[in-house]
Design a protein around this motif. Structure first.
Motif, short mmCIF file in Angstrom:
data_model
loop_
_atom_site.label_atom_id
_atom_site.label_comp_id
_atom_site.label_asym_id
_atom_site.label_seq_id
_atom_site.Cartn_x
_atom_site.Cartn_y
_atom_site.Cartn_z
N SER A 67 42.90 33.28 43.16
CA SER A 67 42.76 34.43 44.05
C SER A 67 44.12 34.84 44.60
O SER A 67 45.02 34.01 44.74
N PHE A 68 44.24 36.14 44.91
CA PHE A 68 45.50 36.70 45.40
C PHE A 68 45.19 37.70 46.52
O PHE A 68 44.17 38.38 46.50
N GLN A 69 46.10 37.83 47.47
CA GLN A 69 45.94 38.83 48.53
C GLN A 69 47.14 39.76 48.62
O GLN A 69 47.00 40.96 48.47
N ASP A 70 48.32 39.23 48.87
CA ASP A 70 49.53 40.04 48.89
C ASP A 70 50.31 39.76 47.61
O ASP A 70 50.79 38.63 47.41
N PHE A 71 50.45 40.76 46.77
CA PHE A 71 51.01 40.52 45.44
C PHE A 71 51.54 41.82 44.83
O PHE A 71 51.25 42.93 45.31
N GLU A 72 52.29 41.66 43.76
CA GLU A 72 52.67 42.76 42.88
C GLU A 72 52.19 42.38 41.49
O GLU A 72 52.54 41.33 40.97
N LEU A 73 51.38 43.22 40.89
CA LEU A 73 50.84 42.99 39.55
C LEU A 73 51.38 44.06 38.62
O LEU A 73 51.24 45.25 38.89
N ARG A 74 51.99 43.61 37.52
CA ARG A 74 52.48 44.54 36.49
C ARG A 74 51.72 44.27 35.20
O ARG A 74 51.47 43.11 34.86
N PHE A 75 51.39 45.31 34.49
CA PHE A 75 50.63 45.15 33.27
C PHE A 75 50.78 46.41 32.42
O PHE A 75 51.19 47.47 32.89
N GLU A 76 50.44 46.26 31.14
CA GLU A 76 50.33 47.41 30.25
C GLU A 76 48.87 47.53 29.83
O GLU A 76 48.18 46.51 29.68
N ARG A 90 41.62 42.00 45.24
CA ARG A 90 41.29 41.67 46.63
C ARG A 90 39.79 41.55 46.91
O ARG A 90 39.34 41.96 47.97
N ALA A 91 39.03 40.99 46.02
CA ALA A 91 37.64 40.65 46.29
C ALA A 91 36.85 40.57 45.01
O ALA A 91 37.40 40.45 43.93
N ALA A 92 35.54 40.64 45.14
CA ALA A 92 34.66 40.51 43.99
C ALA A 92 34.51 41.84 43.27
O ALA A 92 34.68 42.91 43.85
N ILE A 191 41.61 38.87 40.52
CA ILE A 191 41.91 40.07 39.73
C ILE A 191 40.85 40.15 38.62
O ILE A 191 40.58 39.16 37.94
N TRP A 192 40.24 41.32 38.45
CA TRP A 192 39.22 41.51 37.43
C TRP A 192 39.63 42.62 36.47
O TRP A 192 40.07 43.69 36.91
N PHE A 193 39.45 42.38 35.17
CA PHE A 193 39.50 43.45 34.18
C PHE A 193 38.05 43.83 33.87
O PHE A 193 37.26 43.00 33.42
N GLN A 194 37.73 45.07 34.09
CA GLN A 194 36.34 45.51 34.02
C GLN A 194 35.85 45.73 32.59
O GLN A 194 36.52 46.35 31.77
N ASP A 195 34.67 45.23 32.33
CA ASP A 195 33.92 45.58 31.12
C ASP A 195 32.99 46.72 31.49
O ASP A 195 31.99 46.52 32.20
N HIS A 196 33.32 47.93 31.03
CA HIS A 196 32.49 49.10 31.32
C HIS A 196 31.95 49.69 30.02
O HIS A 196 31.66 50.87 29.93
N GLY A 197 31.87 48.83 28.99
CA GLY A 197 31.28 49.26 27.73
C GLY A 197 32.24 49.92 26.77
O GLY A 197 31.84 50.30 25.66
N GLY A 198 33.51 50.09 27.16
CA GLY A 198 34.49 50.74 26.30
C GLY A 198 35.54 49.76 25.82
O GLY A 198 35.83 48.76 26.47
N GLU A 199 36.11 50.04 24.66
CA GLU A 199 37.16 49.20 24.11
C GLU A 199 38.46 49.40 24.89
O GLU A 199 38.86 50.54 25.15
N VAL A 200 39.11 48.29 25.25
CA VAL A 200 40.31 48.37 26.08
C VAL A 200 41.21 47.18 25.79
O VAL A 200 40.73 46.12 25.36
#
Length: 210
Positions: A67-76, A90-92, A191-200
């Motif tokens: 879990s993380f609260q104060d952070f910097e997240l970088r991604f592509e 910052r939560a569920a 941190i969550w990467f969402q599964d919303h039914g699309g390819e990502v």
């Protein structure tokens, strides 16, 4: 990308994640730092180092174990045509701020600023449309969460900058679908990467404490 690799190598020297040092959440080309409900039929690591949710797969969202609260997240990130995903923090899942991932041109949610790519979903749209790259192309994203301040960046441009509980925030929150103002955006969470039914796809996922 080369700059990220250099910074990461320096940060991980000695094998300990020092305060403020970069941590590679896909280190080793695996998902050891992540949890998913159905790992046998969900997100997969590709040979190029990206984590991929294939088309037609219902593996559920991918969550960090830490879990993380104060952070910097970088991604592509790269979204498929008509695709939809998001980065929760910052939560569920479903009850927290979301950096929207979307094909603005082909997905119906692209009609509304608060649900376009890099928006703070259902609260604040991105301030600049010129920095968005369409489906099939890699975008760079950044989330900065420090105290009450939340920022979203897209391809080097700051597109959301707001403070939790500010008058601007409270007005937007009252118009949104969310009903948990006492916890929303304020919690220590995964941190969550969402599964919303699309390819990502996501890659070069780096985080450091603030």
């Amino acid at each position: 990308m080369k700059k990220w690799i250099v910074v990461l190598a320096l940060s991980l020297a000695g094998g300990v994640w020092a305060e403020g040092a970069w941590k590679d959440l896909l280190e080793g080309g695996n998902l050891d730092q992540w949890w998913q409900k159905n790992p046998s039929a969900g997100w997969v690591m590709e040979a190029d180092g990206s984590v991929h949710l294939p088309a037609g797969v219902k593996g559920g969202s991918l969550s960090t174990r830490e879990s993380f609260q104060d952070f910097e997240l970088r991604f592509e990130w790269k979204i498929s045509e008509g695709g939809n995903s998001g980065v929760y923090y910052r939560a569920a899942k479903g009850k927290s701020p979301e950096y929207q991932i979307l094909d603005d041109e082909k997905h119906v949610r692209g009609q509304w600023p608060v649900s376009r790519a890099a928006a703070l979903y259902d609260l604040f749209g991105r301030s600049d449309d010129s920095c968005y790259k369409p489906a099939g192309e890699w975008n760079t994203g950044k989330i900065v969460a420090e105290g009450k301040r939340l920022q979203h960046w897209l391809n080097g441009v700051k597109v959301v900058d707001v403070e939790v509980d500010s008058p601007e925030w409270n007005e937007a929150f009252a118009k949104s679908k969310f009903k948990n103002p006492e916890t929303y955006g304020k919690m220590n969470g995964k941190i969550w990467f969402q599964d919303h039914g699309g390819e990502v796809w996501y890659r070069n996922v780096l985080i450091r404490s603030r």
